[in-house]
Design an enzyme around this catalytic site. Structure first.
Site, PDB file in Angstrom:
ATOM      1  N   ARG A 162       0.828  -1.195   0.000  1.00 55.07           N
ATOM      2  CA  ARG A 162       0.000   0.000   0.000  1.00 55.07           C
ATOM      3  C   ARG A 162       0.862   1.244   0.000  1.00 55.07           C
ATOM      4  O   ARG A 162       1.952   1.252   0.548  1.00 55.07           O
ATOM      5  CB  ARG A 162      -0.898   0.017   1.252  1.00 55.07           C
ATOM      6  N   ARG A 173       1.562   6.812  10.950  1.00 55.28           N
ATOM      7  CA  ARG A 173       0.272   6.216  11.302  1.00 55.28           C
ATOM      8  C   ARG A 173       0.269   5.739  12.745  1.00 55.28           C
ATOM      9  O   ARG A 173      -0.735   5.858  13.443  1.00 55.28           O
ATOM     10  CB  ARG A 173      -0.077   5.062  10.355  1.00 55.28           C
TER      11      ARG A 173
END
Ligand code: ADP
Ligand code: ZN
Length: 215
Positions: A162, A173
């Site tokens: 990804r 994140r």
């Protein structure tokens, strides 16, 4: 069952949700999958969300609430649902509480999947995802590789890393999780809904949930 799955990126929310759907037909609702589908379809929602997602930032609460308000009213949710990746901020959790009251829906519990940071980092760097938006199956190049290198077992599409799974975006994140999402643990503990499962395997999480729900 009506559950929220809480946990850092890489904790295994998606895997646990998929295993639980097989138990009683509850549907998995992954805001990440919905958003990635929208990005690939280049819909208005996708175009708005894409930049945030690539950087590893959260998309604005208003976008997410719009998606979830509609999604929770679709007929397949009546049997039960597993919220995977939502809510992710205190304002989302507060709005969800109001939304559920309005729709007369009662949550069974909120499950926190607690996984040590070094394991999270390792998993995210070796994770690969099927690029077919309808499939989005997850693999791991070390622990769960596809039968043919680079090809999805289920649908034959390519499996890829990804865009938000570069080392920089992953670190970001995890920071975002600690800052914005981890406070939800206290939020749901106060409501008496929290079950925290320290776990490195998804099977352990399933066992704990089954025990709590007497399944
Ligand atoms: P992970 O749990 O591995 O970080 P997800 O697939 O749940 O991945 O989410 C991918 C991205 O989609 C997030 O980094 C964020 O940009 C966006 N996203 C998903 N769910 C939400 C949400 N509830 N609120 C805001 N952004 C979200
Ligand atoms: Zn696939």
């Amino acid at each position: 069952m009506k559950l929220i799955l809480l946990g850092a990126p890489g904790a295994g929310k998606g895997t646990v949700a998929k295993l639980l759907t097989a138990l009683d037909g509850s549907v998995q609702i992954s805001t990440g999958d919905i958003l990635r589908g929208a990005v690939q379809a280049k819909s208005e929602l996708g175009l708005e969300a894409e930049g945030y997602m690539t950087r590893g930032d959260l998309v604005p609460d208003s976008l997410i609430m719009g998606i979830m308000e509609k999604r929770l009213q679709e007929p397949d949710c009546a049997k039960g649902f597993l919220l995977d990746g939502f809510p992710r901020t205190i304002p989302q959790a507060e709005e969800l509480t109001q939304l559920l009251t309005r729709l007369d829906i009662k949550l069974d519990m909120v499950v926190e999947i607690d996984v040590p940071r070094d394991i999270l980092l390792d998993r995210l760097c070796t994770r690969r995802t099927c690029e077919n938006p309808k499939c989005q199956s997850i693999y791991n190049i070390t622990s769960n590789p596809p039968k043919v290198v680079g090809i999805c077992d289920k649908c034959g599409a390519r499996i890829v890393q990804r865009e938000d799974e570069t080392e920089m975006a992953i670190t970001h994140r995890l920071e975002t999780y600690n800052e914005k999402t981890a406070p939800l643990v206290g939020f749901y503990r106060e409501k008496g809904l929290l079950v925290s499962v320290p776990a490195t395997s998804s099977d352990d999480v399933i066992k704990a949930i089954k025990a709590k729900l007497n399944l």
